[in-house]
Write an enzyme that holds these catalytic residues in place. Structure first.
Site, PDB file in Angstrom:
ATOM      1  N   ARG A  56      33.236  -7.378  90.128  1.00  0.00           N
ATOM      2  CA  ARG A  56      34.594  -7.832  89.792  1.00  0.00           C
ATOM      3  C   ARG A  56      34.738  -9.329  90.085  1.00  0.00           C
ATOM      4  NH1 ARG A  56      33.570  -3.639  89.011  1.00  0.00           N
ATOM      5  NH2 ARG A  56      33.182  -4.584  87.010  1.00  0.00           N
ATOM      6  N   GLN A  86      50.152  -8.921  92.215  1.00  0.00           N
ATOM      7  CA  GLN A  86      49.414  -7.700  92.530  1.00  0.00           C
ATOM      8  C   GLN A  86      47.931  -7.873  92.208  1.00  0.00           C
ATOM      9  OE1 GLN A  86      51.860  -4.028  91.261  1.00  0.00           O
ATOM     10  NE2 GLN A  86      52.733  -5.693  90.054  1.00  0.00           N
ATOM     11  N   VAL A  88      44.106  -9.484  92.334  1.00  0.00           N
ATOM     12  CA  VAL A  88      43.232  -9.962  93.410  1.00  0.00           C
ATOM     13  C   VAL A  88      42.363 -11.130  92.962  1.00  0.00           C
ATOM     14  CG1 VAL A  88      43.224  -7.740  94.597  1.00  0.00           C
ATOM     15  CG2 VAL A  88      41.469  -8.208  92.871  1.00  0.00           C
ATOM     16  N   ASP A  89      42.498 -11.560  91.698  1.00  0.00           N
ATOM     17  CA  ASP A  89      41.743 -12.721  91.216  1.00  0.00           C
ATOM     18  C   ASP A  89      42.420 -14.003  91.689  1.00  0.00           C
ATOM     19  OD1 ASP A  89      43.740 -13.655  89.146  1.00  0.00           O
ATOM     20  OD2 ASP A  89      43.298 -11.681  88.304  1.00  0.00           O
ATOM     21  N   HIS A 104      47.961  -7.464  97.249  1.00  0.00           N
ATOM     22  CA  HIS A 104      46.875  -6.487  97.363  1.00  0.00           C
ATOM     23  C   HIS A 104      45.572  -7.110  97.833  1.00  0.00           C
ATOM     24  CE1 HIS A 104      49.269  -3.868  94.296  1.00  0.00           C
ATOM     25  NE2 HIS A 104      49.767  -3.813  95.512  1.00  0.00           N
ATOM     26  N   GLY A 170      53.790  -9.087  83.163  1.00  0.00           N
ATOM     27  CA  GLY A 170      52.555  -8.335  83.013  1.00  0.00           C
ATOM     28  C   GLY A 170      52.370  -7.186  83.971  1.00  0.00           C
ATOM     29  N   THR A 171      53.442  -6.497  84.304  1.00  0.00           N
ATOM     30  CA  THR A 171      53.303  -5.327  85.170  1.00  0.00           C
ATOM     31  C   THR A 171      54.179  -4.198  84.675  1.00  0.00           C
ATOM     32  OG1 THR A 171      53.619  -4.455  87.416  1.00  0.00           O
ATOM     33  CG2 THR A 171      54.993  -6.320  86.777  1.00  0.00           C
ATOM     34  N   SER A 172      53.691  -2.981  84.851  1.00  0.00           N
ATOM     35  CA  SER A 172      54.414  -1.796  84.387  1.00  0.00           C
ATOM     36  C   SER A 172      55.528  -1.390  85.337  1.00  0.00           C
ATOM     37  CB  SER A 172      53.432  -0.620  84.248  1.00  0.00           C
ATOM     38  OG  SER A 172      52.831  -0.339  85.501  1.00  0.00           O
TER      39      SER A 172
END
Length: 230
Positions: A56, A86, A88-89, A104, A170-172
């Site tokens: 990843r 949210q 992690v990049d 996260h 960009g989040t649900s």
């Protein structure tokens, strides 16, 4: 200067080529999430977990921030911007954002398995079995796994409470506790949601919907925010 708090999710990174968290079959890049993203998975097979995150991390280094990331960084010229992600990049940082809270955790940090306060940067893409902290314990990815507490949630909720403008990109809005941040935002503060699939947020006042991907949706939102300044 007005304060903007932004919550971003997998959708903004997906435009840069980082796959979203899970496929419909419950797998993450072909792996069962319980095997690679839980404390139990780590205890069972730490080498597998390390290799999963190495891949990843390698992928994250190969891609570039997209226009959505860049616009959020550009807004710092006009607003006090805090990004709660949210993801992690490190694409927000690479785009130029200076105040990013990783709810996260971060792909590019490791931490001690015995002392969570010992956190180290990862240079490059590889964290190996046998890499140890100064106290002699194996290093693990500094990622919040399923079943673990989200230590920065209190800091993030305070930024939401102080938001003059709140943006979701960009989040649900189904992953908690992050999805609950919008409930901390002051009643009268405008809230904007940028996503091709707008989440059902019928209980949220002063909600503005931009049903587009991050890159194009944020162009429209930036123009609106700057127009409202004049």
């Amino acid at each position: 200067m007005k304060k903007i708090t932004v919550l971003t999710g997998a959708g903004i990174s997906a435009e840069s080529g980082i796959p979203t968290f899970r496929d419909a079959d419950g797998l993450w890049e072909g792996y069962d999430v319980m095997e690679v993203a839980t404390p139990e998975g780590w205890e069972k097979n730490p080498q597998l977990v390390l290799e999963f995150y190495n891949q990843r991390r390698k992928r994250a280094l190969e891609v570039m921030p997209n226009r959505g990331h860049e616009i959020l960084a550009e807004l710092e010229k006009y607003f006090d911007v805090t990004i709660v992600t949210q993801n992690v990049d490190n694409l927000h940082e690479r785009a130029g954002s200076s105040n990013v809270i990783h709810l996260h955790g971060s792909l590019f940090e490791s931490r001690s398995t015995k002392n969570e306060n010992l956190v180290y940067p990862i240079n490059g893409w590889e964290l190996k079995f046998g890499d140890k902290c100064e106290e002699g314990s194996q290093l693990r990815p500094n990622i919040v796994w399923f079943g673990e507490m989200v230590p920065l949630m209190g800091v993030a909720s305070e930024h939401a409470r102080r938001a003059d403008i709140f943006i979701v990109v960009g989040t649900s809005m189904v992953v908690y506790p992050a999805a609950g941040l919008i409930d901390y935002v002051p009643f009268e503060s405008p809230k904007y949601v940028v996503d091709p699939n707008i989440p059902a947020l019928t209980h949220i006042p002063y909600l503005h919907k931009i049903p587009e991907k991050a890159s194009t949706g944020m162009e429209k939102l930036k123009a609106e925010l700057l127009k409202n300044m004049s």
